[in-house]
Write a protein that holds these residues in place. Structure first.
Motif, short mmCIF file in Angstrom:
data_model
loop_
_atom_site.label_atom_id
_atom_site.label_comp_id
_atom_site.label_asym_id
_atom_site.label_seq_id
_atom_site.Cartn_x
_atom_site.Cartn_y
_atom_site.Cartn_z
N PHE A 1 0.85 -1.19 0.00
CA PHE A 1 0.00 0.00 0.00
C PHE A 1 0.88 1.24 0.00
O PHE A 1 1.88 1.31 0.73
CB PHE A 1 -0.93 0.00 1.21
CG PHE A 1 -1.86 -1.18 1.25
CD1 PHE A 1 -2.89 -1.30 0.33
CD2 PHE A 1 -1.70 -2.19 2.19
CE1 PHE A 1 -3.75 -2.39 0.35
CE2 PHE A 1 -2.55 -3.28 2.23
CZ PHE A 1 -3.58 -3.38 1.30
N TRP A 2 0.50 2.25 -0.81
CA TRP A 2 1.33 3.42 -1.06
C TRP A 2 0.52 4.71 -0.96
O TRP A 2 -0.68 4.71 -1.21
CB TRP A 2 1.93 3.37 -2.48
CG TRP A 2 2.62 2.09 -2.83
CD1 TRP A 2 2.04 0.93 -3.28
CD2 TRP A 2 4.02 1.82 -2.78
NE1 TRP A 2 3.00 -0.02 -3.52
CE2 TRP A 2 4.22 0.49 -3.22
CE3 TRP A 2 5.14 2.59 -2.43
CZ2 TRP A 2 5.48 -0.09 -3.30
CZ3 TRP A 2 6.39 2.01 -2.51
CH2 TRP A 2 6.56 0.69 -2.94
N ASP A 3 1.23 5.80 -0.67
CA ASP A 3 0.65 7.14 -0.71
C ASP A 3 1.45 7.96 -1.72
O ASP A 3 2.61 8.27 -1.48
CB ASP A 3 0.73 7.77 0.68
CG ASP A 3 0.16 9.18 0.73
OD1 ASP A 3 -0.38 9.64 -0.29
OD2 ASP A 3 0.28 9.84 1.78
N LYS A 4 0.83 8.27 -2.86
CA LYS A 4 1.56 8.99 -3.91
C LYS A 4 1.88 10.43 -3.52
O LYS A 4 2.88 10.99 -3.97
CB LYS A 4 0.79 8.97 -5.22
CG LYS A 4 -0.49 9.79 -5.26
CD LYS A 4 -1.12 9.79 -6.63
CE LYS A 4 -2.46 10.51 -6.64
NZ LYS A 4 -2.39 11.92 -6.23
N ASP A 5 1.02 11.04 -2.68
CA ASP A 5 1.21 12.45 -2.34
C ASP A 5 2.40 12.67 -1.42
O ASP A 5 3.14 13.66 -1.56
CB ASP A 5 -0.06 13.03 -1.73
CG ASP A 5 -1.22 13.00 -2.72
OD1 ASP A 5 -0.97 13.23 -3.93
OD2 ASP A 5 -2.36 12.73 -2.31
N SER A 6 2.61 11.76 -0.47
CA SER A 6 3.78 11.88 0.41
C SER A 6 4.94 11.01 -0.08
O SER A 6 6.00 10.99 0.55
CB SER A 6 3.40 11.49 1.84
OG SER A 6 3.00 10.13 1.91
N LYS A 7 4.71 10.30 -1.20
CA LYS A 7 5.75 9.44 -1.80
C LYS A 7 6.28 8.43 -0.78
O LYS A 7 7.48 8.22 -0.64
CB LYS A 7 6.90 10.28 -2.37
CG LYS A 7 6.48 11.22 -3.48
CD LYS A 7 7.67 11.95 -4.08
CE LYS A 7 7.25 12.87 -5.19
NZ LYS A 7 8.38 13.58 -5.80
N GLN A 8 5.36 7.78 -0.09
CA GLN A 8 5.74 6.80 0.93
C GLN A 8 5.03 5.48 0.70
O GLN A 8 3.89 5.45 0.23
CB GLN A 8 5.37 7.31 2.33
CG GLN A 8 6.09 8.55 2.78
CD GLN A 8 5.71 8.90 4.20
OE1 GLN A 8 6.02 8.17 5.14
NE2 GLN A 8 5.01 10.02 4.36
N ARG A 9 5.72 4.41 1.07
CA ARG A 9 5.05 3.12 1.16
C ARG A 9 4.45 3.02 2.56
O ARG A 9 5.14 3.17 3.55
CB ARG A 9 6.02 1.96 0.91
CG ARG A 9 5.33 0.62 0.99
CD ARG A 9 6.15 -0.50 0.39
NE ARG A 9 7.37 -0.76 1.12
CZ ARG A 9 8.28 -1.66 0.76
NH1 ARG A 9 8.09 -2.39 -0.33
NH2 ARG A 9 9.38 -1.82 1.46
#
Length: 322
Positions: free
Chosen positions: A246-254
């Motif tokens: 699972f990823w968050d594209k806005d904070s560029k984090q997994r």
């Protein structure tokens, strides 16, 4: 369908997900949840079905495959399936466009076709530069990935003309695409274990980036599936390494890396409120027929209940300190 929490030998279910039984006899080619209830449809290579989608009211499922036709299955009424669309080559993608009351189908015959279910002929046929490999719709945005690494963007308010044609930011074959929930861009995944994040607005190009995933050491695996969470708008990737993340594209984090299954994950999907993440574990043909053993090959479908910490986005990191 029966649900079981029991894992299987060989580390097929290391995340202790619920197993859906019985599973298809052959590899799963698509998974799709009803938009209205927790009904899950799985299509399988055992009958050469490649793709599936639901009508927006949850009454009907559409399937397409190697027989070059699309069938409509009236699940709630219990009626017989009927043919509603056809191509000149296998049908790789189907999507229902609620706002247009049309079905769109993408094929290896290098066309998109739009279908009014009351008519036998397509209401519009759109030529593609190559075979359709992937398709995503988030009205009015539609993105089609083709065999030559082209990504063709359509504004469905004027579907007869291309809005924009982009060469994939990834160097190898496109496997999957997913439109942003806000329709401002899309994700693209490829066979090289990489995902591209692309914004449509030219002024936002500085926000575009690619990242590696589904790799272990020098081993590189295909990204087979991209799914946005319907509430938090984070996203999941699933790959031929047997992992889903699972990823968050806005904070560029997994946000979370799940334990790897011992077989590939060819497809996955969230249910309508994001409380269930369904994924298939089976041979995905990425290593060819010579590495497939029908005597030992098994197919599994699992349901994972994401915890909020796995799928809720995090604030952007603005400093190097924690």
């Amino acid at each position: 369908m029966a649900l079981s929490g029991m894992g299987s030998a060989g580390n097929v279910n290391p995340n202790k997900s619920y197993e859906v039984t019985p599973a298809p006899n052959d590899s799963v080619s698509s998974l799709s949840f009803s938009p209205k209830a927790n009904y899950l449809v799985a299509t399988s290579w055992d009958n050469q079905v490649l793709c599936s989608t639901w009508k927006d009211d949850g009454s009907t499922v559409f399937t397409g495959g190697c027989d070059k036709i699309v069938k409509m299955w009236p699940l709630l009424s219990g009626g017989q399936p009927t043919q509603v669309a056809a191509h000149d080559a296998p049908v790789k993608e189907v999507a229902w466009i609620e706002q247009m009351n049309l079905l769109v189908t993408g094929s290896w015959d290098k066309t998109l076709r739009y279908w009014d279910l009351r008519q036998a002929q397509p209401v519009h046929t759109q030529q593609l530069p190559e075979r359709c490999y992937a398709l995503t719709v988030r009205y009015p945005l539609m993105v089609v990935g083709t065999a030559d690494r082209n990504l063709i963007v359509y504004n469905l308010q004027t579907p007869q003309t291309e809005f924009k044609r982009i060469v994939s930011p990834l160097k190898y074959q496109t496997r999957c695409v997913a439109a942003f929930p806000d329709q401002q861009g899309f994700l693209v995944g490829s066979i090289e274990g990489r995902v591209g994040v692309h914004h449509l607005d030219d002024a936002q190009q500085g926000k575009n980036f690619t990242f590696k995933c589904h790799r272990e050491g020098t081993d590189i695996y295909s990204v087979n599936s991209l799914n946005f969470h319907p509430v938090h708008h984070t996203f999941a990737t699933a790959g031929s390494d047997g992992a889903f993340n699972f990823w968050d594209k806005d904070s560029k984090q997994r946000l979370k890396a799940m334990a790897r299954c011992c077989h590939p994950i060819p497809c996955s999907t969230f249910n309508n409120d994001g409380s269930i993440f369904a994924y298939a574990v089976c041979y995905d043909w990425s290593k060819g027929a010579e590495n497939h053993n029908p005597a030992t090959a098994k197919t599994y479908i699992y349901l994972h209940s994401p915890q909020e910490a796995e799928v809720k986005g995090k604030p952007r990191v603005t400093t190097g300190r924690k």
